[in-house]
Design a protein around this motif. Structure first.
Motif, PDB file in Angstrom:
ATOM      1  N   ARG A  45     -10.338  21.777  11.178  1.00 48.44           N
ATOM      2  CA  ARG A  45     -10.720  20.894  10.050  1.00 48.44           C
ATOM      3  C   ARG A  45      -9.868  19.474   9.996  1.00 48.44           C
ATOM      4  O   ARG A  45      -8.860  19.565   9.712  1.00 48.44           O
ATOM      5  CB  ARG A  45     -10.702  21.538   8.661  1.00 48.44           C
ATOM      6  CG  ARG A  45     -11.132  20.557   7.739  1.00 48.44           C
ATOM      7  CD  ARG A  45     -11.331  21.410   6.201  1.00 48.44           C
ATOM      8  NE  ARG A  45     -11.645  20.398   5.354  1.00 48.44           N
ATOM      9  CZ  ARG A  45     -11.270  20.707   3.835  1.00 48.44           C
ATOM     10  NH1 ARG A  45     -10.722  21.742   3.586  1.00 48.44           N
ATOM     11  NH2 ARG A  45     -11.581  19.536   3.144  1.00 48.44           N
ATOM     12  N   LEU A  46     -10.591  18.457   9.946  1.00 47.18           N
ATOM     13  CA  LEU A  46     -10.095  16.994   9.899  1.00 47.18           C
ATOM     14  C   LEU A  46     -10.843  16.581   8.781  1.00 47.18           C
ATOM     15  O   LEU A  46     -12.034  16.363   8.792  1.00 47.18           O
ATOM     16  CB  LEU A  46     -10.214  16.274  11.162  1.00 47.18           C
ATOM     17  CG  LEU A  46      -9.634  16.618  12.537  1.00 47.18           C
ATOM     18  CD1 LEU A  46      -9.972  15.661  13.445  1.00 47.18           C
ATOM     19  CD2 LEU A  46      -7.857  16.524  12.232  1.00 47.18           C
ATOM     20  N   ASP A  47     -10.039  16.004   7.771  1.00 46.87           N
ATOM     21  CA  ASP A  47     -10.295  15.099   6.879  1.00 46.87           C
ATOM     22  C   ASP A  47      -9.769  13.786   7.026  1.00 46.87           C
ATOM     23  O   ASP A  47      -8.499  13.603   7.079  1.00 46.87           O
ATOM     24  CB  ASP A  47      -9.828  15.576   5.587  1.00 46.87           C
ATOM     25  CG  ASP A  47     -10.350  16.810   5.112  1.00 46.87           C
ATOM     26  OD1 ASP A  47     -11.838  17.188   5.491  1.00 46.87           O
ATOM     27  OD2 ASP A  47      -9.753  17.689   4.315  1.00 46.87           O
ATOM     28  N   ILE A  48     -10.599  12.685   7.222  1.00 49.32           N
ATOM     29  CA  ILE A  48     -10.273  11.401   7.570  1.00 49.32           C
ATOM     30  C   ILE A  48     -10.515  10.228   6.415  1.00 49.32           C
ATOM     31  O   ILE A  48     -11.732  10.545   5.955  1.00 49.32           O
ATOM     32  CB  ILE A  48     -11.109  10.902   8.953  1.00 49.32           C
ATOM     33  CG1 ILE A  48     -10.410  11.771  10.052  1.00 49.32           C
ATOM     34  CG2 ILE A  48     -10.700   9.392   9.034  1.00 49.32           C
ATOM     35  CD1 ILE A  48     -11.056  11.608  11.419  1.00 49.32           C
ATOM     36  N   ALA A  82      -0.208   2.267  10.445  1.00 47.79           N
ATOM     37  CA  ALA A  82      -1.645   1.790  10.296  1.00 47.79           C
ATOM     38  C   ALA A  82      -2.366   3.321  10.067  1.00 47.79           C
ATOM     39  O   ALA A  82      -3.570   3.200   9.577  1.00 47.79           O
ATOM     40  CB  ALA A  82      -2.282   1.302  11.854  1.00 47.79           C
ATOM     41  N   GLY A  83      -1.719   4.530  10.344  1.00 46.22           N
ATOM     42  CA  GLY A  83      -2.521   5.814  10.041  1.00 46.22           C
ATOM     43  C   GLY A  83      -1.332   6.705   9.924  1.00 46.22           C
ATOM     44  O   GLY A  83      -0.175   6.675  10.564  1.00 46.22           O
ATOM     45  N   VAL A  95      -5.836  19.360   8.830  1.00 51.88           N
ATOM     46  CA  VAL A  95      -5.099  18.071   9.141  1.00 51.88           C
ATOM     47  C   VAL A  95      -5.903  16.940   8.416  1.00 51.88           C
ATOM     48  O   VAL A  95      -7.151  16.738   8.274  1.00 51.88           O
ATOM     49  CB  VAL A  95      -4.801  17.661  10.649  1.00 51.88           C
ATOM     50  CG1 VAL A  95      -4.118  16.237  10.360  1.00 51.88           C
ATOM     51  CG2 VAL A  95      -4.175  18.781  11.207  1.00 51.88           C
ATOM     52  N   VAL A  96      -5.136  16.066   7.585  1.00 51.97           N
ATOM     53  CA  VAL A  96      -5.657  14.883   6.927  1.00 51.97           C
ATOM     54  C   VAL A  96      -5.267  13.816   7.720  1.00 51.97           C
ATOM     55  O   VAL A  96      -3.834  13.781   7.962  1.00 51.97           O
ATOM     56  CB  VAL A  96      -5.476  14.791   5.403  1.00 51.97           C
ATOM     57  CG1 VAL A  96      -5.733  13.745   4.727  1.00 51.97           C
ATOM     58  CG2 VAL A  96      -5.901  16.006   4.576  1.00 51.97           C
ATOM     59  N   ILE A  97      -5.982  12.819   8.077  1.00 51.30           N
ATOM     60  CA  ILE A  97      -5.574  11.585   8.593  1.00 51.30           C
ATOM     61  C   ILE A  97      -5.839  10.459   7.913  1.00 51.30           C
ATOM     62  O   ILE A  97      -7.143  10.378   7.587  1.00 51.30           O
ATOM     63  CB  ILE A  97      -6.230  11.521  10.179  1.00 51.30           C
ATOM     64  CG1 ILE A  97      -5.874  12.945  10.940  1.00 51.30           C
ATOM     65  CG2 ILE A  97      -5.439  10.153  10.517  1.00 51.30           C
ATOM     66  CD1 ILE A  97      -6.441  12.744  12.268  1.00 51.30           C
ATOM     67  N   VAL A  98      -4.844   9.667   7.373  1.00 48.56           N
ATOM     68  CA  VAL A  98      -5.220   8.737   6.522  1.00 48.56           C
ATOM     69  C   VAL A  98      -4.907   7.391   7.322  1.00 48.56           C
ATOM     70  O   VAL A  98      -3.915   7.170   7.941  1.00 48.56           O
ATOM     71  CB  VAL A  98      -4.036   8.595   5.028  1.00 48.56           C
ATOM     72  CG1 VAL A  98      -4.528   7.543   4.156  1.00 48.56           C
ATOM     73  CG2 VAL A  98      -4.144   9.913   4.579  1.00 48.56           C
TER      74      VAL A  98
END
Length: 120
Positions: A45-48, A82-83, A95-98
């Motif tokens: 699961r990815l939360d972007i 940047a991220g 994983v959360v990618i901000v």
């Protein structure tokens, strides 16, 4: 492999069209690497999140239950972050990618051709 990717636009300065372009570029990057990542254990699961308040959102999404939550700062000697990837479990299955929305801000000087490429 069936991985979920959830996108959130948490910036009032990024238009729907720009956010759509950001989402399409991110999905394309993900598709390009998914076969390689399968062997390496791609998160299920990815939360972007494209965040206007980048530092606050990164601080909020840090997942270290036994450690005091440290305030994140994107400021660096030669620029800014940047991220940021943030595991939400020990196995890195979620994983959360901000992303810092200032790189996608429709009110700034960046155009699609001058925006930084996603680090795939």
């Amino acid at each position: 492999m069936n991985n979920a990717i959830n996108f959130t636009n948490a910036s009032s300065h990024v238009s729907a069209e720009t956010f759509h372009n950001f989402e399409m570029m991110t999905r394309a990057c993900h598709e390009l690497l998914v076969s390689l990542a399968t062997e390496a254990g791609m998160p299920k699961r990815l939360d972007i999140i494209l965040a206007e308040e980048f530092d606050r959102v990164v601080t909020e999404k840090q997942c270290e239950p036994d450690a005091p939550r440290l305030k994140f700062s994107s400021a660096r000697p030669n620029g800014c972050v940047a991220g940021k990837n943030l595991a939400q479990d020990d196995a890195w299955d979620h994983v959360v990618i901000v992303f810092n929305s200032s790189f996608w801000d429709d009110t700034g000087d960046l155009t699609p051709s001058t925006r930084p490429l996603l680090s795939c």
